[in-house]
Motif scaffolding. Structure first.
Motif, PDB file in Angstrom:
ATOM      1  N   ARG A  89     -64.379  -5.137 -13.529  1.00 15.67           N
ATOM      2  CA  ARG A  89     -63.021  -4.790 -13.948  1.00 15.67           C
ATOM      3  C   ARG A  89     -62.957  -4.533 -15.443  1.00 15.67           C
ATOM      4  NH1 ARG A  89     -58.110  -7.879 -11.546  1.00 15.67           N
ATOM      5  NH2 ARG A  89     -57.266  -5.787 -11.818  1.00 15.67           N
ATOM      6  N   SER A  94     -61.156  -0.540 -11.072  1.00 17.40           N
ATOM      7  CA  SER A  94     -59.945  -1.201 -10.597  1.00 17.40           C
ATOM      8  C   SER A  94     -60.212  -1.996  -9.324  1.00 17.40           C
ATOM      9  CB  SER A  94     -58.853  -0.164 -10.317  1.00 17.40           C
ATOM     10  OG  SER A  94     -59.241   0.691  -9.258  1.00 17.40           O
ATOM     11  N   ALA A  95     -59.272  -2.877  -9.001  1.00 17.08           N
ATOM     12  CA  ALA A  95     -59.371  -3.635  -7.754  1.00 17.08           C
ATOM     13  C   ALA A  95     -59.272  -2.699  -6.553  1.00 17.08           C
ATOM     14  CB  ALA A  95     -58.269  -4.695  -7.698  1.00 17.08           C
ATOM     15  N   ASP A 354     -53.831  -4.655  -9.484  1.00 18.69           N
ATOM     16  CA  ASP A 354     -53.990  -3.671 -10.557  1.00 18.69           C
ATOM     17  C   ASP A 354     -52.730  -3.600 -11.442  1.00 18.69           C
ATOM     18  OD1 ASP A 354     -56.601  -2.895 -10.068  1.00 18.69           O
ATOM     19  OD2 ASP A 354     -55.995  -1.458  -8.539  1.00 18.69           O
ATOM     20  N   ARG A 357     -52.662  -6.403 -13.971  1.00 19.60           N
ATOM     21  CA  ARG A 357     -53.716  -6.425 -14.981  1.00 19.60           C
ATOM     22  C   ARG A 357     -53.191  -5.986 -16.341  1.00 19.60           C
ATOM     23  NH1 ARG A 357     -59.415  -3.049 -14.781  1.00 19.60           N
ATOM     24  NH2 ARG A 357     -60.314  -4.000 -16.649  1.00 19.60           N
TER      25      ARG A 357
END
Length: 357
Positions: A89, A94-95, A354, A357
């Motif tokens: 990350r 991204s997740a 996301d 974040r």
């Protein structure tokens, strides 16, 4: 990214193997314990072990979503403990992108489950049912293994059971007139199945009602045109969850063609697709589990929480399916909507990671 995808896939499939190695022996042991109650006579311990072994592929298919969830948590959770997920990350991955790799692993796993279901689980489970049924029937001194019903126009037939898995026994045929009044009843001890749907009935009793008068006739043999499907008769006597997709489809067509209810079998057919979708949903659900704070939630706690979540999802899915059959809901929706809802929920959790974040 290809290197990262391969690395994630490798770890995820190792996780699947670890979860399967944990769950399958556990549930197989429970299955064997349940079989011990029926051991006796011709049904011996070695046969019970053989039955459990033959149903192992079916158990793996049923546990597929559970294996996907626990295997995904184990694999991604280990990567989180070693800070590899955080490194990915920090590198700008991204997740959602990590979730895409898990979807690929889940899709491959789901396709493998579908192949096992169609070509291994269903045939082996059917053999296990027949083996168990024959042994228990011999022990109990009777040849019945469940009734089979059929209908064509105003004629209904009931087969009491299958001797040796292929000889229809205790056959009852009911014929009605246009006013739904019973005009003829036929009972045969057993039948030999011949070509083109013809049955040779043996030890036949025929009762007829004409203008209120009853006549009874006894025949040693009688030829009858069967209304039951042309497919193997033993397939009809099997539970819906043991049939392959092709068997379900053909039997549903037969039931609809004879105006018999087919909802249970339609739901079973759509459930096969629902299981594959639920497998994808559960592997995606492993992603938010893995991104939780490692210090506050260790891998063991994550696995325990995942096991509880998987159990709750399984129970909820079974409740919805049974309620759907009970209330006559659309089979396609009953079999697939719970899995689709879970899939949307898992995707939303990943997207939320996301955004945070």
């Amino acid at each position: 990214m290809k290197i990262i995808d391969k690395y994630l896939l490798q770890n995820l499939f190792i996780g699947f193997l670890a979860a399967a190695a944990l769950l399958l022996p556990l549930f197989s042991t429970l299955d064997l314990v349940s079989e011990l109650d029926d051991i006796g006579g011709d049904y011996r311990l070695i046969q019970a072990i053989e039955v459990v072994a033959m149903t192992l592929p079916r158990r793996m298919v049923e546990l597929g979503p559970f294996i996907a969830l626990l295997g995904g948590i184990a694999a991604l959770g280990q990567l989180a403990l070693t800070q590899e997920l955080n490194t990915l990350r920090a590198a700008g991955i991204s997740a959602a992108r990590i979730g895409l790799s898990t979807v690929l692993a889940g899709a491959l796993f789901a396709v493998a489950l579908a192949a096992v279901d169609e070509f291994a689980a269903s045939p082996l489970q059917q053999k296990a049912i027949q083996l168990r049924t024959h042994a228990l029937a011999s022990t109990e001194g009777n040849g019945k293994d469940g009734s089979i019903w059929g209908r064509k126009d105003q004629q209904f037939v009931r087969v009491g059971g299958l001797r040796l898995g292929r000889i229809p026994t205790h056959i009852e045929i009911f014929s009605f007139d246009g006013n739904q009044a019973l005009k003829e009843y036929l009972f045969a001890d057993y039948a030999d199945i011949e070509s083109e749907g013809l049955w040779q009935l043996h030890d036949v009793t025929v009762k007829r009602w004409v203008e209120g008068n009853e006549t009874v006739e006894h025949l040693d043999q009688m030829t009858w045109q069967s209304v039951l499907p042309e497919t193997r008769l033993q397939d009809v006597a099997l539970p819906a969850n043991s049939l392959s997709s092709r068997q379900l489809y053909h039997y549903i067509e037969f039931l609809k063609g004879t105006t018999q209810p087919a909802a249970q079998y339609e739901v079973a057919l759509w459930e096969k697709l629902g299981t594959l979708l639920l497998t994808l949903a559960m592997i995606l659900l492993a992603v938010p589990f893995s991104f939780s704070q490692v210090r506050s939630t260790g891998l063991g706690s994550k696995l325990a929480l995942g096991a509880i979540t998987g159990l709750l999802v399984y129970l909820a899915n079974q409740i919805i399916v049974n309620l759907g059959i009970l209330f006559g809901l659309v089979p396609m929706l009953v079999g697939t909507v719970p899995a689709l809802v879970m899939l949307v929920f898992s995707i939303s959790l990943i997207l939320q990671l996301d955004r945070k974040r």
